[in-house]
Enzyme design. Structure first.
Site, PDB file in Angstrom:
ATOM      1  N   ARG A  31       0.832  -1.209   0.000  1.00  0.00           N
ATOM      2  CA  ARG A  31       0.000   0.000   0.000  1.00  0.00           C
ATOM      3  C   ARG A  31       0.870   1.264   0.000  1.00  0.00           C
ATOM      4  O   ARG A  31       2.046   1.244   0.336  1.00  0.00           O
ATOM      5  CB  ARG A  31      -0.910   0.042   1.229  1.00  0.00           C
ATOM      6  CG  ARG A  31      -0.196   0.126   2.580  1.00  0.00           C
ATOM      7  CD  ARG A  31      -0.134   1.531   3.173  1.00  0.00           C
ATOM      8  NE  ARG A  31       0.687   1.565   4.350  1.00  0.00           N
ATOM      9  CZ  ARG A  31       1.968   1.846   4.355  1.00  0.00           C
ATOM     10  NH1 ARG A  31       2.605   2.099   3.236  1.00  0.00           N
ATOM     11  NH2 ARG A  31       2.647   1.870   5.496  1.00  0.00           N
ATOM     12  N   SER A 132       5.440  -4.268   2.830  1.00  0.00           N
ATOM     13  CA  SER A 132       5.741  -5.623   2.349  1.00  0.00           C
ATOM     14  C   SER A 132       5.373  -6.638   3.427  1.00  0.00           C
ATOM     15  O   SER A 132       4.911  -7.738   3.115  1.00  0.00           O
ATOM     16  CB  SER A 132       7.218  -5.748   1.983  1.00  0.00           C
ATOM     17  OG  SER A 132       8.035  -5.339   3.056  1.00  0.00           O
ATOM     18  N   ASP A 177      -2.009  -0.842   7.668  1.00  0.00           N
ATOM     19  CA  ASP A 177      -1.398  -1.606   6.574  1.00  0.00           C
ATOM     20  C   ASP A 177      -2.145  -2.907   6.295  1.00  0.00           C
ATOM     21  O   ASP A 177      -2.424  -3.249   5.144  1.00  0.00           O
ATOM     22  CB  ASP A 177       0.064  -1.922   6.903  1.00  0.00           C
ATOM     23  CG  ASP A 177       0.863  -0.673   7.217  1.00  0.00           C
ATOM     24  OD1 ASP A 177       0.369   0.427   6.920  1.00  0.00           O
ATOM     25  OD2 ASP A 177       1.964  -0.808   7.777  1.00  0.00           O
ATOM     26  N   TYR A 227       9.876   3.447  16.424  1.00  0.00           N
ATOM     27  CA  TYR A 227       8.425   3.396  16.218  1.00  0.00           C
ATOM     28  C   TYR A 227       7.713   3.223  17.564  1.00  0.00           C
ATOM     29  O   TYR A 227       6.776   3.962  17.885  1.00  0.00           O
ATOM     30  CB  TYR A 227       8.081   2.238  15.273  1.00  0.00           C
ATOM     31  CG  TYR A 227       6.625   2.165  14.885  1.00  0.00           C
ATOM     32  CD1 TYR A 227       6.156   2.809  13.748  1.00  0.00           C
ATOM     33  CD2 TYR A 227       5.702   1.461  15.663  1.00  0.00           C
ATOM     34  CE1 TYR A 227       4.818   2.741  13.390  1.00  0.00           C
ATOM     35  CE2 TYR A 227       4.363   1.392  15.317  1.00  0.00           C
ATOM     36  CZ  TYR A 227       3.933   2.030  14.174  1.00  0.00           C
ATOM     37  OH  TYR A 227       2.605   1.968  13.826  1.00  0.00           O
TER      38      TYR A 227
HETATM   39  C1  GLA Z   1       3.787   1.637   9.730  1.00  0.00           C
HETATM   40  C2  GLA Z   1       2.760   0.910  10.598  1.00  0.00           C
HETATM   41  C3  GLA Z   1       1.360   1.528  10.434  1.00  0.00           C
HETATM   42  C4  GLA Z   1       1.399   3.045  10.613  1.00  0.00           C
HETATM   43  C5  GLA Z   1       2.525   3.663   9.777  1.00  0.00           C
HETATM   44  C6  GLA Z   1       2.682   5.140  10.059  1.00  0.00           C
HETATM   45  O1  GLA Z   1       3.508   1.431   8.385  1.00  0.00           O
HETATM   46  O2  GLA Z   1       2.702  -0.455  10.259  1.00  0.00           O
HETATM   47  O3  GLA Z   1       0.474   0.929  11.336  1.00  0.00           O
HETATM   48  O4  GLA Z   1       1.514   3.392  11.968  1.00  0.00           O
HETATM   49  O5  GLA Z   1       3.767   3.027  10.023  1.00  0.00           O
HETATM   50  O6  GLA Z   1       1.571   5.837   9.642  1.00  0.00           O
END
Ligand code: GLA
Length: 390
Positions: A31, A132, A177, A227
């Site tokens: 995505r 991915s 995602d 994160y």
């Molecule tokens: C990663 C995480 C998502 C989201 C994005 C930031 O892709 O898997 O859940 O938090 O970062 O928007």
């Protein structure tokens, strides 16, 4: 390559590997998120679309009849095996943990796929912020649905895959995602309310505009702890403000609590509160084909991710600067980093007829500034996970 061509390729590779054609084939897309970054785990809004890049799995029962899933990948040397007669736990190789976590989730629901020989192939660039890992999880889930002949509610399926990412890959990700990989619709962005999980389809079919994905080719690693730290800072901000999540906080409330929080926590919250609002406005802008407004919101999103949320990196910033310097006259409406950050991709909203010129210019200038070759491509919004052969 179309999805059909890709499946034919994976079927042929399966036959080369296992000596017989596959019985089942399933696919799930990566995505790109147009706007709404780091808002999903704050109960906010996101606006992603599935892209025409996929994880594809072909499978058959093993000839020895064993209760073991054997996973081979065209991209990885190491074979992953899952013994279904023992509790399924995280184990090496690392790439196998995504399917492993999904299998564990299905077993916990009493849905046992039984022994399988699987071949995986993926065209979603790895570690590039294009999901991915979610594509791999949702592909595994779709394959298990195909094999067992029992589909599950797509929202539950996305949640099961999110749990796999939490417990088998150690990334406390939000729901975006897995959700878009499972529920994407051709020709549409999906405005997802991550609190209620209500969705609205936002058509993205104006032929005069295109979405460009610009890969810095700097890999990101979300498991590194940054994160999780951002997520904890957001929770801290919500607690200080006295709301359940930052979704409930207004800019005024944040200002009133400013003295009670560190400067860093304040800036994290400022990004999230602003980004949730920008996402809702961007969806309205797209519905009205008000492309310049959407572009302004994208640039504002990038600036906040760079300065307040601090998840950008030099190469992402260079791409956004280059896009901004081409500007509206050169056909660029807006550009921003997309996905978790720290590398990976930017997404740009551009005039369709200017795509080749914009890609050439940004590619050349990026190379001159960083010494790196960017990979630049356009994608139409694709459909979510599908059973190709069931
Ligand atoms: C990663 C995480 C998502 C989201 C994005 C930031 O892709 O898997 O859940 O938090 O970062 O928007």
């Amino acid at each position: 390559m179309t999805l059909q061509e890709l499946s034919a390729y994976v079927a042929a590779e399966f036959e080369k590997t296992y000596g017989r054609p596959p019985r089942w084939i399933a696919a799930a897309p990566g995505r790109v998120n147009l706007i709404g970054e780091h808002t999903d785990y704050n109960d906010g809004f996101v606006l992603p679309m599935a892209i025409e890049f996929y994880s594809v799995m072909a499978a058959d029962r093993p000839v020895d009849g064993k209760n073991v899933i054997t996973l081979r990948s065209t991209l990885e040397k190491e074979v992953a095996t899952i013994d279904l007669s023992a509790p399924v736990q995280p184990a090496p190789p690392k790439w196998g943990n995504y399917p492993r976590g999904v299998v564990a989730g299905f077993l916990a629901r009493g849905q046992n796929p039984g022994g399988l020989d699987v071949l995986l192939h993926s065209t979603v660039p790895l570690g590039s912020g294009l999901s991915s890992s979610a594509a791999l999880e949702v592909c595994t889930a779709t394959l298990i649905e195909t094999v067992t002949g029992k589909t599950i509610d797509p929202v539950e399926k996305a949640l099961l895959c999110q749990q796999a990412e939490h417990h088998f890959a150690n990334v406390p990700c939000g729901i975006m995602d897995q959700f878009i990989s499972a529920l994407g619709r051709e020709g549409h962005l999906l405005l997802l309310d991550c609190r209620t999980r209500a969705t609205q389809l936002v058509p993205m079919s104006d032929p005069s505009v295109a979405l460009l994905i610009l890969n810095t080719n700097v890999k990101h690693e979300l498991g590194s702890g940054e994160y999780a730290r951002r997520r904890a800072e957001c929770e801290q901000a919500a607690k200080i403000i006295g709301v359940a999540s930052l979704r409930d906080a207004t800019p005024d409330q944040l200002e009133r609590s400013r003295e009670k929080m560190s400067e860093v926590v304040y800036r994290r919250a400022r990004h999230v509160i602003g980004e949730i609002e920008r996402t809702v406005h961007a969806a309205e802008g797209i519905r009205a084909s008000n492309w310049p407004t959407v572009g302004v919101l994208m640039y504002a999103s990038h600036a906040a991710l760079r300065d307040d949320y601090e998840v950008s990196c030099a190469e992402l910033d260079v791409i956004v600067e280059l896009a901004q310097s081409i500007g509206l006259n050169g056909g660029v409406y807006g550009c921003r980093m997309t996905g978790g950050g720290f590398g990976g991709c930017c997404v740009a909203l551009v005039q369709a007829d200017a795509v080749p010129a914009i890609a050439r210019k940004i590619g050349a200038d990026y190379k001159a500034r960083t010494g790196i070759d960017a990979t630049i491509f356009a994608s139409r919004p694709a459909a979510g996970a599908t059973i190709i052969q069931g």
